[in-house]
Scaffold this active site. Structure first.
Site, PDB file in Angstrom:
ATOM      1  N   SER A   1     112.844  67.174  83.899  1.00 31.96           N
ATOM      2  CA  SER A   1     111.821  66.186  84.215  1.00 31.96           C
ATOM      3  C   SER A   1     111.949  64.988  83.288  1.00 31.96           C
ATOM      4  CB  SER A   1     110.446  66.838  84.004  1.00 31.96           C
ATOM      5  OG  SER A   1     109.440  65.858  84.010  1.00 31.96           O
TER       6      SER A   1
ATOM      7  N   TYR B   1     104.552  71.798  78.439  1.00 25.31           N
ATOM      8  CA  TYR B   1     105.383  71.769  79.650  1.00 25.31           C
ATOM      9  C   TYR B   1     106.686  71.019  79.372  1.00 25.31           C
ATOM     10  CZ  TYR B   1     107.150  70.120  84.143  1.00 25.31           C
ATOM     11  OH  TYR B   1     107.979  69.813  85.203  1.00 25.31           O
TER      12      TYR B   1
ATOM     13  N   LYS C   1     110.790  72.319  79.184  1.00 22.22           N
ATOM     14  CA  LYS C   1     111.948  71.746  79.896  1.00 22.22           C
ATOM     15  C   LYS C   1     113.036  71.365  78.889  1.00 22.22           C
ATOM     16  CE  LYS C   1     110.555  72.057  84.079  1.00 22.22           C
ATOM     17  NZ  LYS C   1     111.247  72.906  85.044  1.00 22.22           N
TER      18      LYS C   1
ATOM     19  N   ARG D   1      94.212  57.103  80.984  1.00 18.28           N
ATOM     20  CA  ARG D   1      94.323  58.555  80.790  1.00 18.28           C
ATOM     21  C   ARG D   1      95.104  58.790  79.485  1.00 18.28           C
ATOM     22  NH1 ARG D   1      97.307  61.904  85.572  1.00 18.28           N
ATOM     23  NH2 ARG D   1      99.034  60.613  84.861  1.00 18.28           N
TER      24      ARG D   1
HETATM   25  P1  NAD Z   1     106.341  74.113  93.025  1.00 22.07           P
HETATM   26  O1  NAD Z   1     105.281  74.775  92.240  1.00 22.07           O
HETATM   27  O2  NAD Z   1     106.004  73.585  94.371  1.00 22.07           O
HETATM   28  O3  NAD Z   1     107.591  75.092  93.188  1.00 22.07           O
HETATM   29  C1  NAD Z   1     107.895  76.104  92.242  1.00 22.07           C
HETATM   30  C2  NAD Z   1     108.217  77.375  93.010  1.00 22.07           C
HETATM   31  O4  NAD Z   1     108.542  78.403  92.069  1.00 22.07           O
HETATM   32  C3  NAD Z   1     107.041  77.879  93.848  1.00 22.07           C
HETATM   33  O5  NAD Z   1     107.521  78.272  95.118  1.00 22.07           O
HETATM   34  C4  NAD Z   1     106.529  79.091  93.067  1.00 22.07           C
HETATM   35  O6  NAD Z   1     105.953  80.062  93.912  1.00 22.07           O
HETATM   36  C5  NAD Z   1     107.796  79.576  92.380  1.00 22.07           C
HETATM   37  N1  NAD Z   1     107.569  80.270  91.116  1.00 22.07           N
HETATM   38  C6  NAD Z   1     106.744  79.896  90.107  1.00 22.07           C
HETATM   39  N2  NAD Z   1     106.808  80.800  89.105  1.00 22.07           N
HETATM   40  C7  NAD Z   1     107.686  81.745  89.499  1.00 22.07           C
HETATM   41  C8  NAD Z   1     108.175  82.942  88.900  1.00 22.07           C
HETATM   42  N3  NAD Z   1     107.746  83.345  87.696  1.00 22.07           N
HETATM   43  N4  NAD Z   1     109.076  83.670  89.568  1.00 22.07           N
HETATM   44  C9  NAD Z   1     109.519  83.287  90.803  1.00 22.07           C
HETATM   45  N5  NAD Z   1     109.078  82.177  91.425  1.00 22.07           N
HETATM   46  C10 NAD Z   1     108.183  81.421  90.775  1.00 22.07           C
HETATM   47  O7  NAD Z   1     106.939  72.955  92.107  1.00 22.07           O
HETATM   48  P2  NAD Z   1     107.928  71.761  92.470  1.00 22.07           P
HETATM   49  O8  NAD Z   1     107.168  70.489  92.427  1.00 22.07           O
HETATM   50  O9  NAD Z   1     108.729  72.104  93.657  1.00 22.07           O
HETATM   51  O10 NAD Z   1     108.835  71.782  91.168  1.00 22.07           O
HETATM   52  C11 NAD Z   1     110.065  72.497  91.129  1.00 22.07           C
HETATM   53  C12 NAD Z   1     110.647  72.369  89.746  1.00 22.07           C
HETATM   54  O11 NAD Z   1     110.821  70.980  89.442  1.00 22.07           O
HETATM   55  C13 NAD Z   1     109.761  72.931  88.648  1.00 22.07           C
HETATM   56  O12 NAD Z   1     110.591  73.571  87.699  1.00 22.07           O
HETATM   57  C14 NAD Z   1     109.101  71.706  88.058  1.00 22.07           C
HETATM   58  O13 NAD Z   1     108.779  71.896  86.694  1.00 22.07           O
HETATM   59  C15 NAD Z   1     110.190  70.665  88.214  1.00 22.07           C
HETATM   60  N6  NAD Z   1     109.685  69.282  88.281  1.00 22.07           N
HETATM   61  C16 NAD Z   1     108.740  68.943  89.207  1.00 22.07           C
HETATM   62  C17 NAD Z   1     108.240  67.649  89.247  1.00 22.07           C
HETATM   63  C18 NAD Z   1     107.174  67.237  90.242  1.00 22.07           C
HETATM   64  O14 NAD Z   1     106.560  66.192  90.048  1.00 22.07           O
HETATM   65  N7  NAD Z   1     106.935  68.001  91.315  1.00 22.07           N
HETATM   66  C19 NAD Z   1     108.725  66.665  88.356  1.00 22.07           C
HETATM   67  C20 NAD Z   1     109.707  67.037  87.440  1.00 22.07           C
HETATM   68  C21 NAD Z   1     110.180  68.356  87.423  1.00 22.07           C
HETATM   69  N1  UFG Z   2      97.078  57.709  88.111  1.00 23.60           N
HETATM   70  C1  UFG Z   2      95.866  57.114  88.367  1.00 23.60           C
HETATM   71  N2  UFG Z   2      94.860  57.885  88.842  1.00 23.60           N
HETATM   72  C2  UFG Z   2      95.008  59.224  89.085  1.00 23.60           C
HETATM   73  C3  UFG Z   2      96.256  59.825  88.814  1.00 23.60           C
HETATM   74  C4  UFG Z   2      97.282  59.037  88.330  1.00 23.60           C
HETATM   75  O1  UFG Z   2      95.681  55.911  88.154  1.00 23.60           O
HETATM   76  O2  UFG Z   2      94.032  59.858  89.492  1.00 23.60           O
HETATM   77  C5  UFG Z   2      98.177  56.872  87.602  1.00 23.60           C
HETATM   78  C6  UFG Z   2      98.672  57.297  86.230  1.00 23.60           C
HETATM   79  O3  UFG Z   2      97.908  56.717  85.219  1.00 23.60           O
HETATM   80  C7  UFG Z   2     100.129  56.819  86.283  1.00 23.60           C
HETATM   81  C8  UFG Z   2     100.502  56.962  87.759  1.00 23.60           C
HETATM   82  O4  UFG Z   2      99.280  57.020  88.471  1.00 23.60           O
HETATM   83  O5  UFG Z   2     100.174  55.448  85.963  1.00 23.60           O
HETATM   84  C9  UFG Z   2     101.283  58.238  88.058  1.00 23.60           C
HETATM   85  O6  UFG Z   2     100.597  59.366  87.532  1.00 23.60           O
HETATM   86  P1  UFG Z   2     101.073  60.852  87.871  1.00 23.60           P
HETATM   87  O7  UFG Z   2     100.134  61.783  87.189  1.00 23.60           O
HETATM   88  O8  UFG Z   2     101.270  61.011  89.333  1.00 23.60           O
HETATM   89  O9  UFG Z   2     102.535  60.923  87.225  1.00 23.60           O
HETATM   90  P2  UFG Z   2     103.008  60.825  85.713  1.00 23.60           P
HETATM   91  O10 UFG Z   2     104.183  59.904  85.709  1.00 23.60           O
HETATM   92  O11 UFG Z   2     101.918  60.470  84.802  1.00 23.60           O
HETATM   93  O12 UFG Z   2     103.440  62.305  85.405  1.00 23.60           O
HETATM   94  C10 UFG Z   2     104.312  62.981  86.318  1.00 23.60           C
HETATM   95  C11 UFG Z   2     104.052  64.487  86.221  1.00 23.60           C
HETATM   96  C12 UFG Z   2     104.521  65.023  84.916  1.00 23.60           C
HETATM   97  C13 UFG Z   2     105.916  64.627  84.695  1.00 23.60           C
HETATM   98  C14 UFG Z   2     106.054  63.125  84.763  1.00 23.60           C
HETATM   99  C15 UFG Z   2     107.459  62.673  84.570  1.00 23.60           C
HETATM  100  O13 UFG Z   2     102.695  64.767  86.375  1.00 23.60           O
HETATM  101  O14 UFG Z   2     104.463  66.418  84.941  1.00 23.60           O
HETATM  102  O15 UFG Z   2     105.623  62.682  86.035  1.00 23.60           O
HETATM  103  O16 UFG Z   2     108.274  63.184  85.552  1.00 23.60           O
HETATM  104  F1  UFG Z   2     106.286  65.072  83.497  1.00 23.60           F
END
Ligand code: NAD
Ligand code: UFG
Length: 342
Positions: free
Chosen positions: A130, A154, A158, A297
């Site tokens: 991430s 978190y 990572k 925030r």
């Molecule tokens: P998600 O929660 O939709 O998907 C994660 C999946 O893993 C789910 O299907 C869940 O059931 C499964 N899971 C969770 N814990 C488990 C375990 N202990 N054993 C087996 N399965 C398990 O999340 P996502 O948004 O698809 O994210 C996928 C990956 O990408 C994650 O590792 C997350 O940290 C990373 N990531 C996500 C974002 C984002 O904004 N969505 C940004 C950066 C990184």
């Molecule tokens: N924001 C608002 N109002 C809300 C929510 C968000 O104004 O209710 C704004 C935030 O201040 C930011 C932007 O929208 O400026 C995006 O916010 P997000 O929470 O959607 O995303 P972030 O970039 O802050 O964080 C996300 C994930 C993190 C991850 C990060 C980098 O939540 O887990 O992206 O990948 F680590």
């Protein structure tokens, strides 16, 4: 266009948001996919939906990545070309409350997975990292040479996984890892059959815009309009989840041919402010998004945008879909889940 050669891939967390879109891309390319998921944050319907969309079903193994016996059994029963590791916990707020759990699932789960891969002779992994690993550097656009400075458990989990993967590559000259640092994934497959299902109260902008659009939420709170950005609201690099999925399918042939640890940003290189997100969403979908300006925030940065050049050079990949696609596809998905639950 289908892939020339079909391979078998093992996808942890393949029923989740980003995993399911990547599984769909792999199936559509003609590959065989085994999903390993405990459904802690996904619905079982996703498996059938993927089969229907791709015309080819994934194999499902229900299990937890902390269960070493289950992972070892799965990875030794079949030979896999590579593992794509999405399974994990992803809420920043929950990680502050339960740092131990985040370490156990995200870092411990990855350690267990790597041991099981070794037993199964699988030497390539794509890992979901991430942009959060960069922490508060405030450099934007940010490239992969920037040092890491995670600011919550978190992000630390990572960063710890990245080190585990680098160590594995150092200890085994044949091992390869694509460490993909995602920026802000949004949107859904254009079929509106799969998408993001946030558990509980969402924390990210797009799911909150969707709640304001349906009326589930009275209004969106904009967190600060006094940042050093063109309109004062926070700027992020939103990337369509289908483009993100394509980044994974582009990384696979690369790591299969190039051992070592490859840290790669997956973003568009273009930032949008909260106000621009709201305006585009309203214009594309013809739905009002009521909002108010609130305090910043804690922990937020004004601007976080990827330098995406390395992904383009290395993987010949770049994002193609724009903000309008992201807003339109996210809304189509949201309407479909609201309809099916009413
Ligand atoms: P998600 O929660 O939709 O998907 C994660 C999946 O893993 C789910 O299907 C869940 O059931 C499964 N899971 C969770 N814990 C488990 C375990 N202990 N054993 C087996 N399965 C398990 O999340 P996502 O948004 O698809 O994210 C996928 C990956 O990408 C994650 O590792 C997350 O940290 C990373 N990531 C996500 C974002 C984002 O904004 N969505 C940004 C950066 C990184
Ligand atoms: N924001 C608002 N109002 C809300 C929510 C968000 O104004 O209710 C704004 C935030 O201040 C930011 C932007 O929208 O400026 C995006 O916010 P997000 O929470 O959607 O995303 P972030 O970039 O802050 O964080 C996300 C994930 C993190 C991850 C990060 C980098 O939540 O887990 O992206 O990948 F680590």
């Amino acid at each position: 266009m289908g892939a020339q050669t079909s391979h078998r891939y093992f996808v942890t967390g393949g029923a989740g948001y980003i995993g399911s879109h990547t599984v769909l891309a792999l199936l559509r390319d003609g590959h065989d996919v085994t999903i390993f998921d405990n459904f802690s944050n996904a619905s079982r319907d996703v498996i059938d939906r993927l089969g229907a969309l791709a015309g080819k079903a994934p194999v499902l193994i229900e299990g937890d990545i902390r269960d070493e016996a289950a992972l070892t059994s799965a990875l030794t029963a079949q030979k896999y070309r590579a593992v794509l590791h999405f399974a994990g916990l992803k809420s920043v707020a929950e990680s502050v409350e339960k740092p131990q759990l985040y370490h156990e699932v995200n870092v411990g789960g990855t350690e267990i997975l790597l041991r099981a891969m070794e037993k199964g002779g699988c030497k390539a992994i794509v890992f979901s990292s991430s942009a959060t690993v960069y922490g508060t550097h405030g450099v934007s656009p940010i490239d992969e040479s920037c040092s890491l400075d995670p600011i919550n458990p978190y992000g630390q989990s990572k960063a710890d996984c990245e080190v585990l993967l680098e160590n594995n590559c150092q200890n085994d000259a044949e091992f390869s890892a694509a460490i993909l640092r995602y920026f802000n994934p949004v949107g859904a497959d254009k079929s509106a059959k799969i998408g993001e299902m946030p558990k509980g109260t969402p924390a990210n902008l797009m799911p909150l815009i969707l709640e304001a659009a349906t009326g589930e939420r009275e209004k969106l709170a904009i967190f600060g309009n006094d940042y050093d950005t063109p309109d004062g609201t926070g700027v992020r690099d939103y990337i369509h989840v289908s483009d993100l999925a394509a980044g994974h399918t582009a990384a696979l042939p690369y790591i299969e041919a190039h051992p070592g640890a490859h840290k790669i940003n997956l973003g568009t290189g273009r930032g949008y402010s909260v106000i621009e997100m709201i305006q585009t969403f309203q214009a594309v979908n013809d739905v009002p998004i009521p909002y108010s300006i609130e305090a910043r925030r804690p922990g937020d940065l004004g601007e976080v945008v990827a330098n995406p050049n390395y992904a383009r050079e290395l993987l010949d990949w770049q994002a193609n879909l724009g903000l309008e696609d992201m807003c339109r596809d996210a809304w189509a998905w949201k309407k479909s889940i609201v309809k099916s639950s009413s």
